[in-house]
Structures are given as C-alpha cells and as structure tokens.
Design an enzyme around this catalytic site. Sequence first.
Site, mmCIF file in Angstrom:
data_model
loop_
_atom_site.group_PDB
_atom_site.id
_atom_site.type_symbol
_atom_site.label_atom_id
_atom_site.label_comp_id
_atom_site.label_asym_id
_atom_site.label_seq_id
_atom_site.Cartn_x
_atom_site.Cartn_y
_atom_site.Cartn_z
ATOM 1 N N LYS A 171 11.901 -5.086 -1.560
ATOM 2 C CA LYS A 171 11.992 -4.507 -2.644
ATOM 3 C C LYS A 171 11.326 -3.031 -2.609
ATOM 4 O O LYS A 171 11.653 -1.455 -2.206
ATOM 5 C CB LYS A 171 10.852 -4.682 -4.058
ATOM 6 C CG LYS A 171 11.269 -3.104 -5.566
ATOM 7 C CD LYS A 171 12.742 -2.466 -5.843
ATOM 8 C CE LYS A 171 12.630 -1.715 -6.513
ATOM 9 N NZ LYS A 171 12.629 -2.157 -7.841
ATOM 10 N N LYS A 239 3.675 4.436 -8.162
ATOM 11 C CA LYS A 239 3.875 3.619 -8.307
ATOM 12 C C LYS A 239 3.941 2.866 -6.549
ATOM 13 O O LYS A 239 3.287 1.998 -5.866
ATOM 14 C CB LYS A 239 3.009 2.767 -9.219
ATOM 15 C CG LYS A 239 3.315 1.074 -9.690
ATOM 16 C CD LYS A 239 3.820 0.529 -9.141
ATOM 17 C CE LYS A 239 5.567 0.412 -9.776
ATOM 18 N NZ LYS A 239 6.233 -0.870 -10.082
#
Length: 294
Positions: A171, A239
């Site tokens: 990811k 983030k």
Amino acid sequence: MTRIAVIGLGIMGLPMAKNLVAAGHDVVGFNRSPEKAQTLAEAGGTAADSVADAVKGAEAIITMVPDSPDVRAVVEGDDGVFANADNGALWIDASTIRPDIAGELADAARNAGLRPLDAPVSGGEQGAVDGVLSIMVGGENADFEAAKDVLDVVGSTIVHVGPSGSGQTVKAANQLIVAGNIELLAEAVVFLEAYGVDTDAALKVLGGGLAGSKVLDQKGQKMLDRNFDPGFRLALHNKDMGIVTAAAREAGVTIPLGGLVAQLVSALVARGDGGLDHSGLFKLAQDLSGTDQK
C-alpha cells in the site's frame, strides 16, 4: 451469512459496510461519531455503542481507521478488539498504517487468539461505493482464504502479497505511485491551460495512450472543474507519504521524486488544505506557476 463487525465508518468504511449488508451479511458497525453507525443501521445493519459490543460474536472484524495510533486505540485495551473478540475470529485491518506496526499488532492478535490480516485498500470513495477496491493482503495464506468471501464483496482485485505487514508495504508503494501521478497530472493540466488547449479533448486523447491511468480517469475532471471535495483527503495522503518515506529510509532505498511529492503534499496540508481531495495538488501547481484560479 457471516456476522461482521466494522469499526470505522468514514468515507471508506461506511460504503464497505453497506455493501456487506447488501450481500446478505449481518453487519454491526461502530464509529466514534454515532451518526455514522445510525446511517449503517438505516441501511440494514446494526449500530453498536462500543467496539466491545460490535465485535462480540463476530466471525470477521474489519477495522478502517485513519492511522497507526487509531488502530491501536480500537484493538488494545479492555474495550478493544483483542480483549472482546471471539477466539478464532478474523481481524482484517483495512486501514493504511506503518508496516512495522502492522506486524507488531498481528503478533498481538495471534496471542489473543485471532487470525490477523493487514488488508489496506486502494480505489478511493467511489471504489468503496462500487465494491471494486484493490486489496493487498498480508498474513497467513489460510487466513486469507478464509477471508475471501468477505473481501470479495468489497473488492475486485484481491491479492495475497506475503506475511503480516506485506499488505501495508505494498500500500505504501501504491500511495507513492498515486501521489506522483496526481502531481504530474496537475502540472500537465496547468501546462495545457497555459496554451489555451481544449483540456477536455486533451485529457481524452491522453487517456487513450501511454499517459492514460486511473488517476487521469478519476482526477482529471476534478481538476478541470476545480472540484476538490474529498474522495481521499490530502491529510491522509500526507500521512501515507510519511509512511513510505520513512520505510524507504529504513530500507536504504532512495526515492527522490517521491520525497519531492511528499513535501508538496505536506505544504498543502500545512497551509490548511488537508481536508481537500488529493487532486488538490493542482492548486499548488497553479500557485507555483502564478496562474489564475478559475
């Protein structure tokens, strides 16, 4: 029918939970903002008052929360997933968090008698609504196979990529690619507009060639329309870029373009644009070129 608990009913979690309800599963949802759980209840699910209430009796538990500390908050402690889930339940963390934290929490989950999978998703809000997310899964193969009936409802490309933590590593690579594509698309649109090109026509032909991508398909029109309503917020991508740059540094890997895009994303968040869709990188590309906002 499987009893499934979904913890975190935000932009991604709520449509995933609704799709599970539509597929015939018994879905119990919990969210820190209770109105989201009520929305699930109106769609045929059940609203829980706590994490503990949501997970009791669940055969599968999906967590979909923003960051590593948020995952810890819902799985640890007396009211958390680990202390209250049934022995042998599947824990599927669909959040995007640090790979090392994913591995650490997977060990803790196994010690608590659960079967953990880190299963972050890609595809944005529309992918969640349509049930066509790409899901990269880390964990034991037997647990992956046991979770397929659940994952097949919310995703269309579901791949076991390795042991615990591997899903989060893949990811991170996904977010690196997506951020780079969005930034280059933004620069291309600014470039095209500077020359007065028909941008609708330009993106259509670009989309049919080697420059074509899902990023262009999903984000190009948002840039042309100056519509940055969030499908995936810049604050969350910021983030994620922090995760990939830190992981790259730990592995001794150099990602110069990724590092630059990470700083551009960070700059937008720092100036107050963190709530915009990540296609809002276009605004910074415009500002740097001194072009007028439409």
